[in-house]
Write an enzyme that holds these catalytic residues in place. Structure first.
Site, mmCIF file in Angstrom:
data_model
loop_
_atom_site.group_PDB
_atom_site.id
_atom_site.type_symbol
_atom_site.label_atom_id
_atom_site.label_comp_id
_atom_site.label_asym_id
_atom_site.label_seq_id
_atom_site.Cartn_x
_atom_site.Cartn_y
_atom_site.Cartn_z
ATOM 1 N N LYS A 52 0.052 4.270 -0.265
ATOM 2 C CA LYS A 52 -0.558 5.475 0.311
ATOM 3 C C LYS A 52 -0.324 6.661 -0.658
ATOM 4 O O LYS A 52 -0.328 6.436 -1.865
ATOM 5 C CB LYS A 52 -0.015 5.726 1.718
ATOM 6 C CG LYS A 52 -0.123 4.440 2.570
ATOM 7 C CD LYS A 52 0.165 4.609 4.014
ATOM 8 C CE LYS A 52 0.008 3.261 4.717
ATOM 9 N NZ LYS A 52 0.192 3.342 6.150
ATOM 10 N N HIS A 81 -9.432 1.474 5.333
ATOM 11 C CA HIS A 81 -8.104 1.636 5.928
ATOM 12 C C HIS A 81 -8.205 2.606 7.108
ATOM 13 O O HIS A 81 -8.960 3.581 7.049
ATOM 14 C CB HIS A 81 -7.113 2.158 4.880
ATOM 15 C CG HIS A 81 -5.701 2.078 5.352
ATOM 16 N ND1 HIS A 81 -5.159 3.011 6.206
ATOM 17 C CD2 HIS A 81 -4.736 1.156 5.133
ATOM 18 C CE1 HIS A 81 -3.902 2.660 6.478
ATOM 19 N NE2 HIS A 81 -3.617 1.542 5.841
ATOM 20 N N ASN A 140 0.859 -1.179 0.000
ATOM 21 C CA ASN A 140 0.000 0.000 0.000
ATOM 22 C C ASN A 140 0.898 1.231 0.000
ATOM 23 O O ASN A 140 1.490 1.575 1.013
ATOM 24 C CB ASN A 140 -0.897 -0.011 1.248
ATOM 25 C CG ASN A 140 -1.726 1.265 1.363
ATOM 26 O OD1 ASN A 140 -1.804 2.054 0.421
ATOM 27 N ND2 ASN A 140 -2.344 1.460 2.514
ATOM 28 N N SER A 171 3.858 -1.986 10.113
ATOM 29 C CA SER A 171 5.319 -2.084 10.263
ATOM 30 C C SER A 171 5.869 -3.460 9.916
ATOM 31 O O SER A 171 6.837 -3.917 10.513
ATOM 32 C CB SER A 171 5.743 -1.654 11.668
ATOM 33 O OG SER A 171 5.358 -0.309 11.900
ATOM 34 N N GLY A 202 2.925 2.552 10.582
ATOM 35 C CA GLY A 202 3.864 3.653 10.391
ATOM 36 C C GLY A 202 4.613 4.043 11.650
ATOM 37 O O GLY A 202 5.262 5.084 11.701
ATOM 38 N N GLU A 258 -6.443 4.969 8.034
ATOM 39 C CA GLU A 258 -6.194 6.379 7.706
ATOM 40 C C GLU A 258 -7.442 7.025 7.099
ATOM 41 O O GLU A 258 -7.706 8.201 7.300
ATOM 42 C CB GLU A 258 -4.978 6.488 6.766
ATOM 43 C CG GLU A 258 -3.685 6.226 7.529
ATOM 44 C CD GLU A 258 -2.583 5.589 6.714
ATOM 45 O OE1 GLU A 258 -2.630 5.626 5.480
ATOM 46 O OE2 GLU A 258 -1.652 5.032 7.346
ATOM 47 N N GLU A 293 -4.984 -4.647 10.678
ATOM 48 C CA GLU A 293 -3.940 -3.639 10.852
ATOM 49 C C GLU A 293 -4.162 -2.893 12.163
ATOM 50 O O GLU A 293 -4.969 -1.945 12.215
ATOM 51 C CB GLU A 293 -3.983 -2.631 9.698
ATOM 52 C CG GLU A 293 -3.711 -3.242 8.347
ATOM 53 C CD GLU A 293 -3.148 -2.220 7.371
ATOM 54 O OE1 GLU A 293 -2.091 -2.491 6.803
ATOM 55 O OE2 GLU A 293 -3.749 -1.140 7.196
HETATM 56 P P1 13P Z 1 3.301 0.508 7.532
HETATM 57 O O1 13P Z 1 3.786 -0.779 6.939
HETATM 58 O O2 13P Z 1 4.025 1.711 7.027
HETATM 59 O O3 13P Z 1 3.209 0.446 9.022
HETATM 60 O O4 13P Z 1 1.788 0.711 7.008
HETATM 61 C C1 13P Z 1 0.908 -0.343 7.126
HETATM 62 C C2 13P Z 1 -0.329 0.010 6.395
HETATM 63 O O5 13P Z 1 -1.066 0.886 6.792
HETATM 64 C C3 13P Z 1 -0.628 -0.719 5.150
HETATM 65 O O6 13P Z 1 -1.916 -0.462 4.716
#
Ligand code: 13P
Length: 257
Positions: free
Chosen positions: A15, A99, A13, A217, A177, A101, A171
């Site tokens: 983003k 997601h 992903n 992560s 992140g 976010e 997640e």
């Molecule tokens: P990270 O791998 O940067 O923690 O992000 C995970 C994520 O949100 C994938 O959708």
């Protein structure tokens, strides 16, 4: 992983990262560096504007392209939004839905998530439904209840037949992140809870056949131990999917026997 019953899927992903030219270069190298054996499926979730280029470069490869969001209506006065039919028409195969976010910064509720899943399925897209608890929720010891609630509301009205097209990604919000990864046991436990919820809703066969990814992560160092959990069927990778060598190492880890 349990390849006997379900697919192992590694998805990157991106983003809000990478331009069209960066996408082309990355996709080209990625498709030329994949392991020969096809024990895991690979998906790239790219920004809307990069979809066409990614699909063009990856058209004869086994890497599918996904969108990171979709609107729940098929068309209309929704400035700035993109419909499932538009994505399907481009050749998009998967779409991330719910997601954290999107939930956190764009007020996406469980009702919206449910509507988006229905819209995606209707257009022939495969949803990757994201669920996860915040640190506060984990500390209050409500993770299982919260995850069950998110799954049930997202899948309200979705049939067992439709479930064959859905991937679930666990997640934990506190691991996204942050560099803080869930331990393999924590990841395995919640993915197991998700499977138990699916078993209740749809029966053992559907639950057994559903791919449940872990995200938060995940990196080349921790991927193998996370993927060794029987209920963790792949990864949804953010930061580590932006670096070709990191992403490839995770793909190779998921591809191992
Ligand atoms: P990270 O791998 O940067 O923690 O992000 C995970 C994520 O949100 C994938 O959708």
């Amino acid at each position: 992983m349990n390849r006997k019953y379900r697919k192992t899927v590694v998805a990157g992903n991106w983003k809000m990262n990478k331009t069209v030219s960066e996408t082309r270069a990355f996709a080209e190298e990625l498709k030329n560096s994949l392991p020969r054996s096809k024990r895991c499926s690979i998906i790239l979730c790219v920004p809307f504007v990069n979809i066409t280029s990614a699909i063009k470069v990856l058209k004869d490869s086994r890497i599918a392209v996904a969108a990171q969001n979709v609107h729940w209506e098929s068309h209309g006065a929704y400035t700035g939004e993109v419909s499932a039919a538009m994505l399907a028409d481009l050749g998009v195969k998967y779409v991330l839905i719910g997601h954290s976010e999107r939930r956190q910064y764009f007020n996406e509720t469980d009702t919206f998530v449910n509507k988006k899943i229905r819209a995606a399925l209707q257009a022939g897209l495969r949803p990757i439904l994201c669920v996860g608890e915040t640190l506060e929720q984990r500390e209050l010891d409500v993770t299982s209840e919260l995850i069950a609630y998110q799954i049930k509301s997202a899948l309200s009205g979705i049939s067992a037949e439709e479930m064959r097209h859905i991937i679930i990604a666990y997640e934990p919000v506190w691991a996204i992140g942050t560099g803080k990864t869930a331990t393999p046991e924590q990841a395995g436990e919640v993915c197991g809870t998700i499977r138990a919820v699916l078993r209740k809703l749809y029966g053992a066969r559907v639950a057994r056949a559903t791919t449940i990814q872990y995200g938060g992560s995940m990196n080349p160092k921790n991927a193998s131990t996370l993927l060794a959990q029987p209920d963790v069927d792949g990864g949804l990778i953010g930061s580590a999917s932006l670096e070709l060598s990191d992403f490839l190492q995770i793909i190779y880890a998921a591809n191992e026997e």
